[in-house]
Design a protein around this motif. Structure first.
Motif, PDB file in Angstrom:
ATOM      1  N   ALA A 104     107.945  10.843  67.685  1.00 11.39           N
ATOM      2  CA  ALA A 104     109.361  10.930  68.038  1.00 11.39           C
ATOM      3  C   ALA A 104     110.258  10.354  66.959  1.00 11.39           C
ATOM      4  CB  ALA A 104     109.608  10.206  69.366  1.00 11.39           C
ATOM      5  N   SER A 105     109.716  10.048  65.782  1.00 16.51           N
ATOM      6  CA  SER A 105     110.523   9.459  64.707  1.00 16.51           C
ATOM      7  C   SER A 105     111.665  10.394  64.332  1.00 16.51           C
ATOM      8  CB  SER A 105     109.649   9.195  63.477  1.00 16.51           C
ATOM      9  OG  SER A 105     108.624   8.269  63.770  1.00 16.51           O
ATOM     10  N   GLY A 106     112.768   9.789  63.935  1.00 18.57           N
ATOM     11  CA  GLY A 106     113.922  10.588  63.543  1.00 18.57           C
ATOM     12  C   GLY A 106     115.189   9.781  63.701  1.00 18.57           C
ATOM     13  N   SER A 107     116.326  10.476  63.806  1.00 23.76           N
ATOM     14  CA  SER A 107     117.625   9.820  63.969  1.00 23.76           C
ATOM     15  C   SER A 107     117.912   9.620  65.445  1.00 23.76           C
ATOM     16  CB  SER A 107     118.726  10.662  63.314  1.00 23.76           C
ATOM     17  OG  SER A 107     118.522  10.740  61.921  1.00 23.76           O
ATOM     18  N   TRP A 108     118.034   8.380  65.863  1.00 21.81           N
ATOM     19  CA  TRP A 108     118.334   8.020  67.245  1.00 21.81           C
ATOM     20  C   TRP A 108     119.713   7.371  67.301  1.00 21.81           C
ATOM     21  CZ3 TRP A 108     113.752   5.771  70.517  1.00 21.81           C
ATOM     22  CH2 TRP A 108     112.623   6.583  70.376  1.00 21.81           C
ATOM     23  N   VAL A 109     120.283   7.314  68.505  1.00 22.76           N
ATOM     24  CA  VAL A 109     121.534   6.594  68.724  1.00 22.76           C
ATOM     25  C   VAL A 109     121.195   5.158  69.114  1.00 22.76           C
ATOM     26  CG1 VAL A 109     123.609   6.415  70.133  1.00 22.76           C
ATOM     27  CG2 VAL A 109     122.789   8.662  69.414  1.00 22.76           C
ATOM     28  N   LEU A 110     121.739   4.218  68.373  1.00 22.41           N
ATOM     29  CA  LEU A 110     121.552   2.797  68.661  1.00 22.41           C
ATOM     30  C   LEU A 110     122.892   2.227  69.100  1.00 22.41           C
ATOM     31  CD1 LEU A 110     119.658   0.298  68.543  1.00 22.41           C
ATOM     32  CD2 LEU A 110     120.444  -0.047  66.202  1.00 22.41           C
ATOM     33  N   SER A 111     122.942   1.596  70.273  1.00 26.19           N
ATOM     34  CA  SER A 111     124.180   1.008  70.780  1.00 26.19           C
ATOM     35  C   SER A 111     123.928  -0.418  71.237  1.00 26.19           C
ATOM     36  CB  SER A 111     124.751   1.845  71.931  1.00 26.19           C
ATOM     37  OG  SER A 111     123.837   1.890  73.010  1.00 26.19           O
ATOM     38  N   THR A 112     125.010  -1.133  71.489  1.00 32.84           N
ATOM     39  CA  THR A 112     124.900  -2.545  71.851  1.00 32.84           C
ATOM     40  C   THR A 112     125.486  -2.804  73.228  1.00 32.84           C
ATOM     41  OG1 THR A 112     127.028  -3.106  70.845  1.00 32.84           O
ATOM     42  CG2 THR A 112     125.078  -3.202  69.424  1.00 32.84           C
ATOM     43  N   ASP A 113     125.067  -3.938  73.826  1.00 27.71           N
ATOM     44  CA  ASP A 113     125.588  -4.380  75.118  1.00 27.71           C
ATOM     45  C   ASP A 113     125.335  -5.878  75.227  1.00 27.71           C
ATOM     46  OD1 ASP A 113     126.513  -3.115  77.919  1.00 27.71           O
ATOM     47  OD2 ASP A 113     125.206  -4.848  78.310  1.00 27.71           O
ATOM     48  N   VAL A 504     117.494  14.119  53.726  1.00 25.60           N
ATOM     49  CA  VAL A 504     117.897  12.722  53.890  1.00 25.60           C
ATOM     50  C   VAL A 504     119.233  12.522  53.178  1.00 25.60           C
ATOM     51  CG1 VAL A 504     117.261  10.317  53.520  1.00 25.60           C
ATOM     52  CG2 VAL A 504     115.477  12.020  53.964  1.00 25.60           C
ATOM     53  N   PHE A 505     120.214  12.004  53.938  1.00 29.13           N
ATOM     54  CA  PHE A 505     121.548  11.754  53.405  1.00 29.13           C
ATOM     55  C   PHE A 505     121.680  10.260  53.120  1.00 29.13           C
ATOM     56  CE2 PHE A 505     121.763  15.483  56.056  1.00 29.13           C
ATOM     57  CZ  PHE A 505     122.499  16.373  55.296  1.00 29.13           C
ATOM     58  N   PRO A 506     121.825   9.871  51.863  1.00 25.33           N
ATOM     59  CA  PRO A 506     121.900   8.439  51.540  1.00 25.33           C
ATOM     60  C   PRO A 506     123.099   7.785  52.206  1.00 25.33           C
ATOM     61  CG  PRO A 506     121.561   9.766  49.577  1.00 25.33           C
ATOM     62  CD  PRO A 506     121.903  10.713  50.674  1.00 25.33           C
ATOM     63  N   VAL A 552     108.685   9.398  56.790  1.00 31.09           N
ATOM     64  CA  VAL A 552     110.109   9.631  56.532  1.00 31.09           C
ATOM     65  C   VAL A 552     110.939   8.489  57.100  1.00 31.09           C
ATOM     66  CG1 VAL A 552     112.074  11.113  57.085  1.00 31.09           C
ATOM     67  CG2 VAL A 552     109.921  12.138  56.379  1.00 31.09           C
ATOM     68  N   ALA A 553     110.627   8.073  58.343  1.00 32.23           N
ATOM     69  CA  ALA A 553     111.397   6.988  58.958  1.00 32.23           C
ATOM     70  C   ALA A 553     111.264   5.695  58.158  1.00 32.23           C
ATOM     71  CB  ALA A 553     110.935   6.775  60.392  1.00 32.23           C
ATOM     72  N   ARG A 554     110.052   5.394  57.656  1.00 32.73           N
ATOM     73  CA  ARG A 554     109.859   4.176  56.858  1.00 32.73           C
ATOM     74  C   ARG A 554     110.583   4.279  55.522  1.00 32.73           C
ATOM     75  NH1 ARG A 554     104.483   4.837  58.558  1.00 32.73           N
ATOM     76  NH2 ARG A 554     103.977   5.691  56.490  1.00 32.73           N
ATOM     77  N   GLY A 555     110.442   5.413  54.859  1.00 38.11           N
ATOM     78  CA  GLY A 555     111.034   5.557  53.530  1.00 38.11           C
ATOM     79  C   GLY A 555     112.535   5.712  53.551  1.00 38.11           C
ATOM     80  N   ALA A 556     113.099   6.303  54.616  1.00 36.53           N
ATOM     81  CA  ALA A 556     114.544   6.546  54.668  1.00 36.53           C
ATOM     82  C   ALA A 556     115.326   5.262  54.891  1.00 36.53           C
ATOM     83  CB  ALA A 556     114.872   7.558  55.758  1.00 36.53           C
ATOM     84  N   GLY A 557     114.742   4.296  55.601  1.00 39.68           N
ATOM     85  CA  GLY A 557     115.463   3.053  55.865  1.00 39.68           C
ATOM     86  C   GLY A 557     116.732   3.305  56.640  1.00 39.68           C
ATOM     87  N   ALA A 559     119.148   5.213  55.671  1.00 40.71           N
ATOM     88  CA  ALA A 559     119.668   6.559  55.411  1.00 40.71           C
ATOM     89  C   ALA A 559     119.411   7.457  56.619  1.00 40.71           C
ATOM     90  CB  ALA A 559     119.013   7.144  54.166  1.00 40.71           C
ATOM     91  N   SER A 560     120.238   8.476  56.760  1.00 36.83           N
ATOM     92  CA  SER A 560     120.119   9.406  57.884  1.00 36.83           C
ATOM     93  C   SER A 560     119.182  10.548  57.504  1.00 36.83           C
ATOM     94  CB  SER A 560     121.500   9.967  58.245  1.00 36.83           C
ATOM     95  OG  SER A 560     121.390  10.950  59.247  1.00 36.83           O
ATOM     96  N   ALA A 561     118.114  10.694  58.268  1.00 35.01           N
ATOM     97  CA  ALA A 561     117.129  11.748  58.010  1.00 35.01           C
ATOM     98  C   ALA A 561     117.277  12.844  59.056  1.00 35.01           C
ATOM     99  CB  ALA A 561     115.714  11.174  58.038  1.00 35.01           C
ATOM    100  N   THR A 562     117.409  14.072  58.613  1.00 26.20           N
ATOM    101  CA  THR A 562     117.547  15.220  59.507  1.00 26.20           C
ATOM    102  C   THR A 562     116.302  16.088  59.403  1.00 26.20           C
ATOM    103  OG1 THR A 562     119.946  15.240  59.281  1.00 26.20           O
ATOM    104  CG2 THR A 562     118.903  17.267  60.052  1.00 26.20           C
ATOM    105  N   PHE A 563     115.604  16.236  60.515  1.00 26.85           N
ATOM    106  CA  PHE A 563     114.443  17.119  60.570  1.00 26.85           C
ATOM    107  C   PHE A 563     114.949  18.507  60.954  1.00 26.85           C
ATOM    108  CE2 PHE A 563     112.725  12.935  60.964  1.00 26.85           C
ATOM    109  CZ  PHE A 563     111.489  12.986  60.312  1.00 26.85           C
ATOM    110  N   VAL A 564     114.794  19.453  60.051  1.00 31.43           N
ATOM    111  CA  VAL A 564     115.387  20.780  60.242  1.00 31.43           C
ATOM    112  C   VAL A 564     114.778  21.488  61.448  1.00 31.43           C
ATOM    113  CG1 VAL A 564     115.789  23.011  59.142  1.00 31.43           C
ATOM    114  CG2 VAL A 564     115.929  20.927  57.795  1.00 31.43           C
TER     115      VAL A 564
END
Length: 707
Positions: A104-113, A504-506, A552-557, A559-564
């Motif tokens: 499930a690696s990829g770009s997730w939404v992270l929010s705070t509370d 990957v968008f820096p 990809v998740a480890r290397g992108a740090g 940065a935003s990674a988009t899986f096409v």
């Protein structure tokens, strides 16, 4: 009570079935209109209770004056905590981050509370517990279901490993989501522009804090949020109103046709009223009073069905364990739907009522059973149809040249309505021409000859079925073509803009594309290169997909990674949702049209009882009489299918051209359009089942008595 009303009530008591059949199409359209009103009112009520982002325990909402970066917000929060009277401060922050979570690696939404205190906004966890310190995180329930993760699992975010302590329901979970405490270091870099403050501080002191751009009370901010929510609900109602209007137009055409058939059977009755002294105006008023009664009964029934359906749907949703909103029934707007149903019915019955008022008393000496066989006036209808078509063509040309999607689409829609108006006006001639074309094909089949002959003789009645059906088919065909074109355009855009499996968008600390590409390329599962300021990543042949995502998740740090592949899947899901919603809305018009076919054929069989009985006397079998009615429905369905698919397909292409998309390389979806045409003919025949059965029950003896 005036004589017209008494006559209408007496007619309804004598023949409640006729009242039901006449108003059935209006009832269906009213159900849709009332359901749309109830849906938007319920949505508004649900949003009123839950949409505002201001926590329940907040006293003030503070807006920052900076760009909203996390560091600036954190500094403002610390300054606000030092203001006298402040009990708690919380900055609502969120953003997309690269998450290492196996497959499930990829770009997730992270929010705070805040997790605790007066400003927390989360419901109790459905599994596990709330985080108690840094390094712990919550999963959304939808995310847990999609990924299979749960309490005790670990995920990587920005080089840190976070432990999942619980699963909590979140309101919107279109993306995978994580929630962590406000003070967790992983929240650094998240964006946010609104800060909630609890306590009883001086508003002027809050406004004087450096970095604060504005201060409003929590109630004022909630009112603003709710006004925005109401505007969204009103926009939804405005969009639904277009389809409600189309359904009512279709219902009006059906009602006008059914009133003509009903009044044709009552020609002798109307003539006798003239003989005993009733004036033309009184006869017309009697018919209009019946229309008012029909519209009110259909409107009240439709509104009642919509309310009952709303209760039933929410009860089923609640029983399934899903959080269902409370049903909101706006009785004033429902009364407006009922009134609208009555007005539409009266307007549809106006022309038949005026024609009924012109019935001469001498007809009482020997009226035919039907007046629907009167030939349409070509000198009036054809020029009007030609003018409508010319105007439609001009609007279509302007729609292509205007160069703006919204006005172009609106002009294309207006052009389509003019084409439909032309079809309504010239419908009898279209039906007669189609019947003449089909006649040689059924010359040796008695039921076919009867159906074709009846369609030519009663061309106005058959045209009413055909035009309404063609409206529903045309809308459906246009939607299918437009969605197919938009889907192809979206796929082409993805292929053009994302020329690799992973892009990957820096950003953040990883702004150097060269360093980022080298780090990704160092992973044995990946090859990476820089192109136009982004990093294009491809998996090596044979690499495990889960390992690729994790690398990809480890290397992108940061940065935003988009899986096409994910983007393509999301695009197809969105297109499918749009197609489904559109077909559902358009389907209401099609449903009204199908109801119109059934109603018109039912009244037609009732009108032609003596004719069918005489044919039975001359040797027509019971099965052949049934087939004749089914063939009439099939003819109407076939004409509507051809007109609807051709015109709807053309307007689907026009809509694509008006929005600048153009026809896709694969062309229009011919298979879908052919399936639509076949389905329409089949549904039209299915709608004739009741009239077919009734026609089969007519005995030859009925030919010697008045029908």
């Amino acid at each position: 009570m005036n004589p017209a009303t008494r006559a209408a009530l007496a007619g309804a008591r004598r023949s409640p079935r006729r009242l039901l059949l006449t108003g059935l199409a209006v009832l269906v359209a009213t159900v849709f209109a009332a359901a749309a009103v109830i849906l938007t009112a319920t949505l508004r009520g649900d949003l009123t209770g839950d949409l505002s982002s201001v926590p329940a325990g907040a006293s003030f909402s503070v807006r920052t004056d900076g760009a909203g970066d996390g560091t600036g917000d954190g500094a403002v929060v610390e300054r606000l905590r030092a203001v006298p009277g402040v009990d708690a401060v919380s900055a609502s922050r969120s953003g997309l981050v690269s998450v290492d979570a196996g497959a499930a690696s990829g770009s997730w939404v992270l929010s705070t509370d805040p997790m605790t205190g007066p400003l927390h906004t989360l419901d109790p966890p459905t599994a596990g517990r709330l985080p108690t310190g840094p390094g712990e995180v919550l999963l959304g329930t939808g995310t847990a279901e999609r990924t299979g993760l749960g309490p005790g699992a670990t995920v990587g975010v920005g080089g840190r490993t976070l432990t999942v302590t619980g699963v909590v329901p979140l309101r919107y979970e279109g993306n995978d989501m994580l929630v962590l405490s406000d003070d967790d270091p992983a929240a650094a870099g998240l964006s946010g522009s609104r800060i909630a403050v609890a306590g009883d501080p001086d508003p002027a002191a809050l406004a004087a804090v450096p970095g604060v751009g504005g201060v409003t009370t929590a109630d004022e901010q909630r009112d603003a949020d709710l006004a925005s929510a109401s505007a969204s609900a009103d926009a939804l109602l405005a969009g639904l109103s277009v389809f409600v209007g189309l359904a009512l137009v279709a219902a009006a055409v059906v009602v006008a046709s059914t009133f003509r058939i009903v009044l044709a059977r009552r020609t002798r009755e109307l003539a006798l009223l003239r003989c005993v002294g009733a004036s033309r105006r009184q006869v017309a008023r009697s018919v209009l009073a019946e229309a008012v009664l029909t519209g009110l009964v259909a409107g009240i029934g439709g509104a009642a069905l919509a309310v009952a359906g709303g209760w039933a749907v929410l009860a089923v949703v609640g029983a399934s364990g899903t959080d269902a909103p409370a049903l909101v029934v706006p009785w004033g707007r429902l009364a407006g739907c009922v009134l609208l149903a009555a007005v539409v019915t009266v307007l549809a019955a106006l022309a038949p009522a005026l024609a009924a008022g012109r019935t001469p008393p001498v007809v009482a000496l020997g009226a035919a059973d039907a007046t629907g066989a009167r030939a349409p006036r070509a000198r009036v209808r054809l020029p009007l149809a030609a003018l409508a078509l010319l105007a439609a063509g001009g609007l279509a040309a302007v729609a292509v040249e205007v160069g703006d999607a919204l006005p172009g689409t609106a002009l294309a829609a207006l052009s389509g309505l003019l084409v439909f108006a032309a079809l309504v006006v010239a419908g009898p001639f279209v039906v007669s021409g189609a019947a003449r074309a089909v006649a040689p094909l059924v010359a040796r089949w008695a039921p076919g000859r009867i159906a074709v002959g009846n369609a030519r003789r009663m061309s106005r009645r058959t045209a009413a079925m055909t035009t309404v059906l063609s409206l529903g088919v045309g809308l459906t065909a246009a939607l299918l073509v437009a969605v197919a074109g938009a889907s192809a355009d979206a796929r082409d855009a993805i292929d053009r803009n994302y020329p690799a499996d992973v892009v990957v968008f820096p950003g953040g600390v990883d702004g150097d594309t060269g360093v980022l590409a080298a780090r990704l390329d160092a992973a044995p599962e990946l090859t990476a290169r820089v192109s136009d300021g982004v990093v294009l990543v491809e998996p090596v042949p044979g690499a495990d997909p889960v390992a690729v995502r994790s690398a990809v998740a480890r290397g992108a740090g940061d940065a935003s990674a988009t899986f096409v592949a994910d983007m393509r899947e999301q695009t197809e899901t969105a297109v499918g949702a749009v197609r489904g919603v559109g077909l559902g809305l358009v389907g209401v018009t099609l449903l009204v049209a199908v109801v119109g076919v059934g109603v018109t054929l039912a009244l037609s069989v009732s009108e032609r009882t003596r004719e069918i009985a005489l044919l039975r006397t001359l040797g027509l079998s019971r099965a052949a009489s049934r087939r004749a009615v089914a063939a009439e429905a099939a003819l109407a369905g076939a004409v509507a299918a051809v007109l609807g698919v051709v015109l709807g397909g053309a307007y689907g292409v026009l809509a694509l051209a008006a929005t600048g998309i153009g026809v896709p390389a694969a062309g229009v979806p011919v298979g879908q359009l052919a399936g639509l045409a076949a389905a329409v003919v089949a549904v039209a025949v299915a709608a004739s089942v009741g009239p077919v059965r009734r026609a089969g029950r007519i005995e030859p003896a009925h030919g010697v008595v008045a029908a």
